[in-house]
Design a protein around this motif. Structure first.
Motif, PDB file in Angstrom:
ATOM      1  N   THR A 270      21.039  32.942  75.539  1.00 12.60           N
ATOM      2  CA  THR A 270      21.003  34.131  74.680  1.00 12.60           C
ATOM      3  C   THR A 270      21.400  33.762  73.258  1.00 12.60           C
ATOM      4  N   VAL A 271      20.649  34.265  72.284  1.00 11.05           N
ATOM      5  CA  VAL A 271      21.086  34.198  70.893  1.00 11.05           C
ATOM      6  C   VAL A 271      21.002  35.596  70.305  1.00 11.05           C
ATOM      7  N   ILE A 272      21.764  35.799  69.257  1.00 11.34           N
ATOM      8  CA  ILE A 272      21.820  37.100  68.579  1.00 11.34           C
ATOM      9  C   ILE A 272      21.148  36.979  67.220  1.00 11.34           C
ATOM     10  N   ILE A 273      20.332  37.974  66.883  1.00  7.32           N
ATOM     11  CA  ILE A 273      19.726  38.032  65.552  1.00  7.32           C
ATOM     12  C   ILE A 273      20.230  39.268  64.824  1.00  7.32           C
ATOM     13  N   ASP A 274      19.992  39.312  63.508  1.00  2.08           N
ATOM     14  CA  ASP A 274      20.508  40.411  62.684  1.00  2.08           C
ATOM     15  C   ASP A 274      19.541  41.584  62.585  1.00  2.08           C
ATOM     16  N   PRO A 302       3.835  33.048  68.645  1.00  2.00           N
ATOM     17  CA  PRO A 302       4.975  33.411  69.501  1.00  2.00           C
ATOM     18  C   PRO A 302       5.725  32.170  69.974  1.00  2.00           C
ATOM     19  N   LEU A 303       7.045  32.299  70.050  1.00  2.05           N
ATOM     20  CA  LEU A 303       7.871  31.212  70.553  1.00  2.05           C
ATOM     21  C   LEU A 303       7.886  31.237  72.076  1.00  2.05           C
ATOM     22  N   ASP A 304       7.613  30.099  72.690  1.00  5.43           N
ATOM     23  CA  ASP A 304       7.616  30.018  74.149  1.00  5.43           C
ATOM     24  C   ASP A 304       9.028  30.209  74.694  1.00  5.43           C
ATOM     25  N   GLY A 305       9.126  30.992  75.758  1.00  6.56           N
ATOM     26  CA  GLY A 305      10.395  31.136  76.452  1.00  6.56           C
ATOM     27  C   GLY A 305      11.441  31.928  75.716  1.00  6.56           C
ATOM     28  N   VAL A 306      11.033  32.769  74.773  1.00  3.74           N
ATOM     29  CA  VAL A 306      11.980  33.600  74.026  1.00  3.74           C
ATOM     30  C   VAL A 306      11.506  35.050  74.098  1.00  3.74           C
ATOM     31  N   GLU A 307      12.377  35.940  74.571  1.00  3.25           N
ATOM     32  CA  GLU A 307      12.042  37.360  74.641  1.00  3.25           C
ATOM     33  C   GLU A 307      13.110  38.188  73.945  1.00  3.25           C
ATOM     34  N   PHE A 308      12.651  39.238  73.266  1.00  2.00           N
ATOM     35  CA  PHE A 308      13.553  40.179  72.589  1.00  2.00           C
ATOM     36  C   PHE A 308      13.779  41.317  73.575  1.00  2.00           C
ATOM     37  N   THR A 309      14.831  41.201  74.354  1.00  2.00           N
ATOM     38  CA  THR A 309      14.996  42.081  75.516  1.00  2.00           C
ATOM     39  C   THR A 309      15.835  43.323  75.271  1.00  2.00           C
ATOM     40  N   ALA A 310      16.712  43.291  74.264  1.00  3.63           N
ATOM     41  CA  ALA A 310      17.612  44.437  74.060  1.00  3.63           C
ATOM     42  C   ALA A 310      18.181  44.382  72.651  1.00  3.63           C
ATOM     43  N   GLY A 311      18.774  45.494  72.232  1.00  5.69           N
ATOM     44  CA  GLY A 311      19.383  45.534  70.916  1.00  5.69           C
ATOM     45  C   GLY A 311      20.467  46.582  70.814  1.00  5.69           C
ATOM     46  N   ASN A 312      21.481  46.290  70.017  1.00  2.00           N
ATOM     47  CA  ASN A 312      22.423  47.302  69.554  1.00  2.00           C
ATOM     48  C   ASN A 312      21.957  47.720  68.163  1.00  2.00           C
ATOM     49  N   GLU A 313      22.785  48.445  67.446  1.00  3.37           N
ATOM     50  CA  GLU A 313      22.330  48.948  66.151  1.00  3.37           C
ATOM     51  C   GLU A 313      21.928  47.825  65.193  1.00  3.37           C
ATOM     52  N   GLU A 314      22.786  46.825  65.053  1.00  2.00           N
ATOM     53  CA  GLU A 314      22.526  45.753  64.095  1.00  2.00           C
ATOM     54  C   GLU A 314      22.409  44.379  64.756  1.00  2.00           C
ATOM     55  N   HIS A 315      22.353  44.337  66.080  1.00  2.00           N
ATOM     56  CA  HIS A 315      22.264  43.080  66.808  1.00  2.00           C
ATOM     57  C   HIS A 315      21.063  43.111  67.738  1.00  2.00           C
ATOM     58  N   GLY A 316      20.288  42.045  67.713  1.00  2.00           N
ATOM     59  CA  GLY A 316      19.195  41.892  68.660  1.00  2.00           C
ATOM     60  C   GLY A 316      19.486  40.751  69.606  1.00  2.00           C
ATOM     61  N   TYR A 317      19.148  40.926  70.887  1.00  2.00           N
ATOM     62  CA  TYR A 317      19.430  39.934  71.917  1.00  2.00           C
ATOM     63  C   TYR A 317      18.134  39.218  72.301  1.00  2.00           C
ATOM     64  N   THR A 319      16.563  36.315  74.661  1.00  3.47           N
ATOM     65  CA  THR A 319      16.924  35.619  75.884  1.00  3.47           C
ATOM     66  C   THR A 319      15.796  34.696  76.328  1.00  3.47           C
ATOM     67  N   GLY A 320      16.128  33.808  77.245  1.00  5.43           N
ATOM     68  CA  GLY A 320      15.135  32.921  77.809  1.00  5.43           C
ATOM     69  C   GLY A 320      15.409  31.465  77.500  1.00  5.43           C
ATOM     70  N   GLY A 322      13.750  29.279  75.949  1.00 11.08           N
ATOM     71  CA  GLY A 322      13.388  28.830  74.612  1.00 11.08           C
ATOM     72  C   GLY A 322      14.474  29.031  73.579  1.00 11.08           C
ATOM     73  N   THR A 323      15.477  29.837  73.909  1.00 14.08           N
ATOM     74  CA  THR A 323      16.555  30.072  72.941  1.00 14.08           C
ATOM     75  C   THR A 323      17.421  28.833  72.747  1.00 14.08           C
ATOM     76  N   SER A 324      17.308  27.858  73.654  1.00 15.22           N
ATOM     77  CA  SER A 324      18.111  26.637  73.513  1.00 15.22           C
ATOM     78  C   SER A 324      17.749  25.856  72.257  1.00 15.22           C
ATOM     79  N   GLY A 325      16.557  26.099  71.734  1.00 21.05           N
ATOM     80  CA  GLY A 325      16.142  25.409  70.525  1.00 21.05           C
ATOM     81  C   GLY A 325      16.460  26.145  69.243  1.00 21.05           C
ATOM     82  N   LEU A 326      17.102  27.301  69.340  1.00 19.43           N
ATOM     83  CA  LEU A 326      17.429  28.098  68.165  1.00 19.43           C
ATOM     84  C   LEU A 326      18.865  27.862  67.730  1.00 19.43           C
ATOM     85  N   ARG A 327      19.077  27.862  66.409  1.00 18.84           N
ATOM     86  CA  ARG A 327      20.392  27.618  65.843  1.00 18.84           C
ATOM     87  C   ARG A 327      20.761  28.739  64.870  1.00 18.84           C
ATOM     88  N   VAL A 328      22.033  28.931  64.660  1.00 21.25           N
ATOM     89  CA  VAL A 328      22.494  29.922  63.685  1.00 21.25           C
ATOM     90  C   VAL A 328      21.864  29.617  62.328  1.00 21.25           C
TER      91      VAL A 328
END
Length: 367
Positions: A270-274, A302-317, A319-320, A322-328
């Motif tokens: 899991t990674v978090i986006i803004d 599209p990025l393989d193995g990455v899904e935008f599955t949920a979100g709070n107000e200012e945070h997107g989750y 998952t998958g 493919g997120t192992s290749g993502l960095r802050v």
């Protein structure tokens, strides 16, 4: 021009070349059907986009809210269809003022909705051109087809009301999901049903020059029913993940994206986006089943193995595996599940060419 990497995130982007291609393609397709094109303004709520639609042959616009109607009338658009019934004193008063400016047609489906408007219009000395909204399967607003003739007779007996035709929104086509053949058949049926209602009204002595269908999924079927006179697609200007899921578009045609950055990567998988739900549409009717399609910021793939599955107000989750290749700090572009709902979350958009923002425009008439 500003490189995308220098824009504050999240930001709403519109790929200008993709948008122009979408406008040209829909204009050609609807032209091939031999009907007029009246796009729904709610998808963009942006006059810069509306001007391009007019340049591509739109005869006017469809609106959902008083603010949209007013914005377009102020812009000088003289053929506007308000496809949402003006119920309540404030909307009735606005409708009478807007009708006084000319060029406005209003959708109605009942005496209860039409009565106060007719009374106010008659008192003000203005005529209400209206279309009778017909339910061809969505089961939202609209009179049942077998009650259309009686309803039209009752409405035209009221003062100041003038029937121009019939209208439907074949939004129920989305229920077919990826079954494109079933969707096309349902769109054809919606168009033919509306034509049959128009013919019944004419047989009863009513003029019915306007036979108006409207949806992006149905744009390849409903307008081609013999007797339809206009189409009102909206989402086609940008397309979205929902339309990709329905087979109405390819991901390469999606012009609207939300630019976002990875802000946290504390947990494996899991990674978090803004960009959370205040940057996206959380429309639960979208067939995509996600908040958006996560894409590379440069290629748009599209990025393989990455899904935008949920979100709070200012945070997107995201998952998958493919997120192992993502960095802050990594930049991403998200194709929203629903373009229209996403638009209403923003005050401005950036036209982009490649990986550069070239123009900034306001989004107006928002709630």
């Amino acid at each position: 021009m500003t490189p995308l990497d220098e824009l504050p995130t999240p930001a709403l982007l519109v790929d200008r070349a993709r948008m122009e291609a979408n406008l040209a393609a829909m204009s050609a397709a609807i032209g091939a059907a031999g009907v007029a094109l009246r796009p729904h303004f709610k998808t963009s709520k942006c006059l810069a986009v509306a001007r391009r639609q007019l340049a591509h042959g739109a005869i006017g616009f469809t609106c959902a809210t008083p603010a949209e109607v007013e914005l377009l009338q102020d812009e000088g658009v003289d053929d506007v269809l308000w496809a949402h019934q003006p119920v309540g004193p404030a909307k009735v008063a606005f409708a009478v003022r807007a009708l006084g400016r000319g060029g406005l047609t209003i959708a109605l489906d009942s005496l209860e909705a039409a009565g106060p408007l007719a009374e106010a219009a008659a008192s003000a000395g203005v005529t209400v051109p209206f279309v009778l909204e017909v339910d061809t399967g969505l089961h939202r607003a609209g009179v049942d087809p077998d009650r259309a003739v009686a309803t039209a007779a009752a409405l035209t007996a009221l003062p100041a009301l003038e029937l121009r035709g019939v209208l439907t929104h074949e939004g129920h086509l989305a229920a077919h999901g990826s079954d494109r053949a079933g969707l096309e058949a349902a769109g054809d049926m919606a168009g033919r049903t509306l034509v049959q209602v128009a013919e019944a009204l004419r047989a009863d002595g009513h003029a019915c020059p306007l036979v108006s269908v409207g949806s992006t999924p149905g744009a390849t079927s409903a307008p081609f029913a013999a007797g339809v006179t206009e189409a009102r697609p909206g989402t086609y200007v940008y397309f979205d993940a929902n339309q990709v899921g329905l087979g109405s578009a390819r991901i390469e045609q999606c012009a609207q994206t939300v630019l976002a950055r990875v802000t946290s990567a504390q947990r494996p998988g899991t990674v978090i986006i803004d960009a959370g739900i205040k940057a996206m549409s959380s429309d639960t009717i979208a067939t995509a089943g996600i908040l958006g399609i996560v894409c590379d910021p440069e290629s748009g793939r599209p990025l393989d193995g990455v899904e935008f599955t949920a979100g709070n107000e200012e945070h997107g989750y995201l998952t998958g595996p493919g997120t192992s290749g993502l960095r802050v700090g990594d930049l991403l572009r998200i194709v929203p599940n629903h373009a229209c709902g996403t638009t209403n979350m923003w005050s401005t958009l950036h036209f982009v060419e490649g990986t550069r923002a070239v123009e900034r425009h306001p989004i107006e008439a928002r709630y």
